[in-house]
Design a protein around this motif. Sequence first.
Motif, mmCIF file in Angstrom:
data_model
loop_
_atom_site.group_PDB
_atom_site.id
_atom_site.type_symbol
_atom_site.label_atom_id
_atom_site.label_comp_id
_atom_site.label_asym_id
_atom_site.label_seq_id
_atom_site.Cartn_x
_atom_site.Cartn_y
_atom_site.Cartn_z
ATOM 1 N N ILE A 60 6.291 -4.614 -44.824
ATOM 2 C CA ILE A 60 5.007 -3.920 -44.886
ATOM 3 C C ILE A 60 4.606 -3.555 -43.461
ATOM 4 C CG2 ILE A 60 2.577 -4.060 -45.555
ATOM 5 C CD1 ILE A 60 4.508 -4.153 -47.911
ATOM 6 N N GLN A 61 4.322 -2.293 -43.205
ATOM 7 C CA GLN A 61 3.915 -1.866 -41.868
ATOM 8 C C GLN A 61 2.427 -1.551 -41.833
ATOM 9 O OE1 GLN A 61 6.451 1.305 -40.466
ATOM 10 N NE2 GLN A 61 8.235 -0.034 -40.340
ATOM 11 N N VAL A 62 1.786 -1.932 -40.733
ATOM 12 C CA VAL A 62 0.355 -1.687 -40.534
ATOM 13 C C VAL A 62 0.157 -1.075 -39.150
ATOM 14 C CG1 VAL A 62 -1.969 -2.672 -40.591
ATOM 15 C CG2 VAL A 62 -0.133 -3.753 -41.914
ATOM 16 N N ASP A 63 -0.616 -0.007 -39.097
ATOM 17 C CA ASP A 63 -0.902 0.628 -37.817
ATOM 18 C C ASP A 63 -2.264 1.301 -37.905
ATOM 19 O OD1 ASP A 63 -0.545 1.384 -35.213
ATOM 20 O OD2 ASP A 63 0.701 3.130 -35.660
ATOM 21 N N ALA A 64 -2.855 1.598 -36.753
ATOM 22 C CA ALA A 64 -4.157 2.266 -36.704
ATOM 23 C C ALA A 64 -4.032 3.547 -35.904
ATOM 24 C CB ALA A 64 -5.210 1.355 -36.073
ATOM 25 N N THR A 65 -4.714 4.585 -36.368
ATOM 26 C CA THR A 65 -4.713 5.874 -35.667
ATOM 27 C C THR A 65 -6.151 6.314 -35.418
ATOM 28 O OG1 THR A 65 -3.787 8.117 -35.696
ATOM 29 C CG2 THR A 65 -4.615 7.267 -37.786
ATOM 30 N N ARG A 66 -6.372 6.971 -34.293
ATOM 31 C CA ARG A 66 -7.715 7.301 -33.806
ATOM 32 C C ARG A 66 -8.118 8.714 -34.200
ATOM 33 N NH1 ARG A 66 -10.069 9.711 -29.266
ATOM 34 N NH2 ARG A 66 -11.855 8.599 -28.326
ATOM 35 N N PHE A 67 -9.399 8.868 -34.570
ATOM 36 C CA PHE A 67 -9.962 10.181 -34.863
ATOM 37 C C PHE A 67 -11.306 10.329 -34.149
ATOM 38 C CE2 PHE A 67 -7.279 9.269 -38.557
ATOM 39 C CZ PHE A 67 -6.514 10.421 -38.606
ATOM 40 N N SER A 68 -11.570 11.530 -33.624
ATOM 41 C CA SER A 68 -12.842 11.833 -32.990
ATOM 42 C C SER A 68 -13.585 12.835 -33.861
ATOM 43 C CB SER A 68 -12.610 12.401 -31.583
ATOM 44 O OG SER A 68 -13.832 12.682 -30.942
ATOM 45 N N LEU A 69 -14.696 12.411 -34.457
ATOM 46 C CA LEU A 69 -15.468 13.242 -35.380
ATOM 47 C C LEU A 69 -16.837 13.560 -34.799
ATOM 48 C CD1 LEU A 69 -14.615 11.319 -38.678
ATOM 49 C CD2 LEU A 69 -13.386 13.245 -37.645
ATOM 50 N N GLY A 70 -17.614 14.304 -35.553
ATOM 51 C CA GLY A 70 -18.934 14.691 -35.078
ATOM 52 C C GLY A 70 -19.861 13.520 -34.833
ATOM 53 N N ASP A 71 -19.679 12.433 -35.599
ATOM 54 C CA ASP A 71 -20.557 11.271 -35.420
ATOM 55 C C ASP A 71 -19.899 10.173 -34.596
ATOM 56 O OD1 ASP A 71 -18.688 10.404 -37.243
ATOM 57 O OD2 ASP A 71 -20.135 9.425 -38.568
ATOM 58 N N GLY A 72 -18.819 10.497 -33.909
ATOM 59 C CA GLY A 72 -18.197 9.524 -33.008
ATOM 60 C C GLY A 72 -16.744 9.233 -33.341
ATOM 61 N N VAL A 73 -16.181 8.343 -32.562
ATOM 62 C CA VAL A 73 -14.783 7.938 -32.744
ATOM 63 C C VAL A 73 -14.681 6.921 -33.875
ATOM 64 C CG1 VAL A 73 -12.867 6.691 -31.660
ATOM 65 C CG2 VAL A 73 -14.146 8.390 -30.356
ATOM 66 N N CYS A 74 -13.617 7.032 -34.649
ATOM 67 C CA CYS A 74 -13.330 6.030 -35.671
ATOM 68 C C CYS A 74 -11.825 5.855 -35.765
ATOM 69 C CB CYS A 74 -13.930 6.409 -37.023
ATOM 70 S SG CYS A 74 -13.283 7.936 -37.723
ATOM 71 N N TRP A 75 -11.415 4.877 -36.536
ATOM 72 C CA TRP A 75 -9.996 4.525 -36.655
ATOM 73 C C TRP A 75 -9.616 4.380 -38.116
ATOM 74 C CZ3 TRP A 75 -6.870 3.810 -32.289
ATOM 75 C CH2 TRP A 75 -7.554 3.799 -31.056
ATOM 76 N N ALA A 76 -8.384 4.705 -38.427
ATOM 77 C CA ALA A 76 -7.866 4.526 -39.783
ATOM 78 C C ALA A 76 -6.654 3.607 -39.722
ATOM 79 C CB ALA A 76 -7.485 5.865 -40.398
#
Length: 216
Positions: free
Chosen positions: A54-70
């Motif tokens: 099972i692999q787990v990783d996080a990727t970054r996104f910059s949206l209108g209301d700020g940075v978040c991660w998935a």
Amino acid sequence: MLAAQEQPAPGQIGLHTIRLAVGDLGLQPPLPRKARKKAVPAISETLWPAGRRIQVDATRFSLGDGVCWAYLVLDVETRTLLHIHVVRSLSASSAVTALHTGLKVLRDLGICGQVLVMTDGGSDFTSAAFQAACQEVGSWVRAKVSQKGGMGILERANRTLKYEFVFREDFATMQELRDGTVRFRDWYNQVRLHSALGYACPWAKLLEAAKSRNAA
């Protein structure tokens, strides 16, 4: 002035000498540097422990209301995206939640064996909380993108999420992204044909694996 026996050789002024000089001036001496935490090394794939990977990783996104991660959780054998967990910032608790939610999909299908959790060396994954969660379900290993069977598998899913979905949508908030990733996961698992699976859908392969294990 320093005593004669305390005079350093030219070019050899040490930390002790500097502290003495600073003390003479009535200044606060500099605090010692904290020891840097050593990175957990990646090991050869031939030494990886047994278990369903099972692999787990996080990727970054910059949206209108700020940075978040998935956080993405992927079953390597069937390439199924088990869960996408969207959060405001990286943390050990978010990584644990993502892992547990993804594994619940397998458990609900009757796939209950030991797993090998694979991640990079991020602090959320090397944290005591995440390591304890991995020990409860099997074991953990740090893997590289470049390794055969390594994190490059999930990295490709990350790129698909970014370039074939998120960058084409006009997400303004983290909640919109969170809602949208549900649609992406369903499309990725049940519609998109995967070359590594002989151009089958990941969800169909996961159901086959579950049926095979439950029949054994």
